[in-house]
Design an enzyme around this catalytic site. Structure first.
Site, short mmCIF file in Angstrom:
data_model
loop_
_atom_site.label_atom_id
_atom_site.label_comp_id
_atom_site.label_asym_id
_atom_site.label_seq_id
_atom_site.Cartn_x
_atom_site.Cartn_y
_atom_site.Cartn_z
N TYR A 111 40.04 41.62 33.86
CA TYR A 111 39.71 40.37 34.20
C TYR A 111 40.76 39.74 32.92
CZ TYR A 111 38.51 35.28 34.89
OH TYR A 111 38.64 34.13 34.92
N ASP A 152 42.48 40.88 38.23
CA ASP A 152 42.86 39.52 38.20
C ASP A 152 43.50 39.09 36.94
OD1 ASP A 152 43.34 36.81 38.07
OD2 ASP A 152 41.37 36.15 38.13
N HIS A 253 39.62 33.61 45.33
CA HIS A 253 40.44 34.92 45.33
C HIS A 253 39.84 35.68 46.48
CE1 HIS A 253 42.04 34.96 41.03
NE2 HIS A 253 40.94 34.04 41.23
#
Length: 260
Positions: A111, A152, A253
């Site tokens: 992340y 991500d 998302h």
């Protein structure tokens, strides 16, 4: 082997959505970001009841990453310090990285910091974090040539990945961020495997909650899978599943699924 990445924006809020998705899409490994919960409070049972083994690294209210696997994974490592030592311990205070091995594939779930605004302290932290990631990936590459990085990344690689023309001041699309993606990841040999199957633009994995982002398809492609060359020819498909973004109270998302 199917590997999915999904920023769920709070696993406790969306546990039912994730379990329903897994029942319809029984991937071998699910990589989650922004779980936003300390490890002791992680809602394990719905996923363990489906037969998944859970490997988690979380914190209260922010960040957090997790791996769900149908088969036990080996060599589980949390953060960058596992390979780079205490010199990078400050970058592990935020729970943003977890890695493990399934069969012969090293899966690194990330992340990446958002960066907030170009020129801000958080932006500088993001660029520093990506430099540490570079060192971590080099060290990982010394151990195996079969690596899948996913998660991500909070960076749209180029303007095909954004619904509008971008400006140098746009967070997630600024020149320094894109250069860091190139120099810290791609120049190590990693391949944006989504582009093997989709060279055109208009494919997005994140839509802002505000201003009708999803309804008007004002999206960005910022959730990625990157493979080492040793895995490139094993990739059979990579696609974005937008169905969960249509649900009530969804994450901003949606999953991206890779098949090896």
């Amino acid at each position: 082997m199917k590997i999915a990445t999904w920023n769920v924006n709070s696993i406790r809020t969306r546990a039912e959505q994730v379990t329903n998705w897994l029942q319809a899409n029984p991937v071998d490994v699910l990589c989650l970001q922004e779980t936003k919960v300390v490890d002791r409070d992680f809602p394990r049972s719905p996923f363990e009841d489906l037969g998944y083994h859970l490997y988690i690294s979380g914190q209260k209210s922010y960040n957090g990453v997790a791996l769900f696997s149908q088969t036990p994974m080996s060599d589980v490592a949390i953060g960058f310090s596992s390979l780079l030592g205490d010199a990078v311990a400050e970058f592990d205070l935020q729970k943003r990285a977890i890695a493990a091995t399934l069969e012969d594939v090293r899966i690194v779930n990330l992340y990446v910091p958002n960066g907030s605004a170009v020129g801000s302290d958080k932006y500088e932290y993001k660029l520093q974090w990506l430099q540490v990631l570079h060192d971590y990936l080099k060290a990982t590459g010394d151990r195996t040539d079969k690596i899948c990085i996913c998660g991500d990344f909070n960076i749209a690689p180029d303007d095909r990945d954004v619904y509008r023309d971008t400006k140098d001041t746009d967070i997630m699309a600024s020149p320094a961020e894109r250069e860091a993606l190139q120099t810290q990841i791609l120049d190590l040999g990693f391949i944006d495997i989504f582009r093997k199957f989709h060279e055109d633009g208009g494919h997005y994995s994140w839509w802002d909650y505000r201003r009708g982002g999803f309804a008007n398809n004002r999206g960005w492609r910022i959730d990625h899978h990157y493979l080492t060359p040793a895995l490139r020819d094993r990739a059979r498909h990579c696609a974005i599943d937008i169905a969960p973004r249509r649900l009530e109270r969804p994450s901003d998302h949606t999953p991206v699924v890779l098949e090896l």
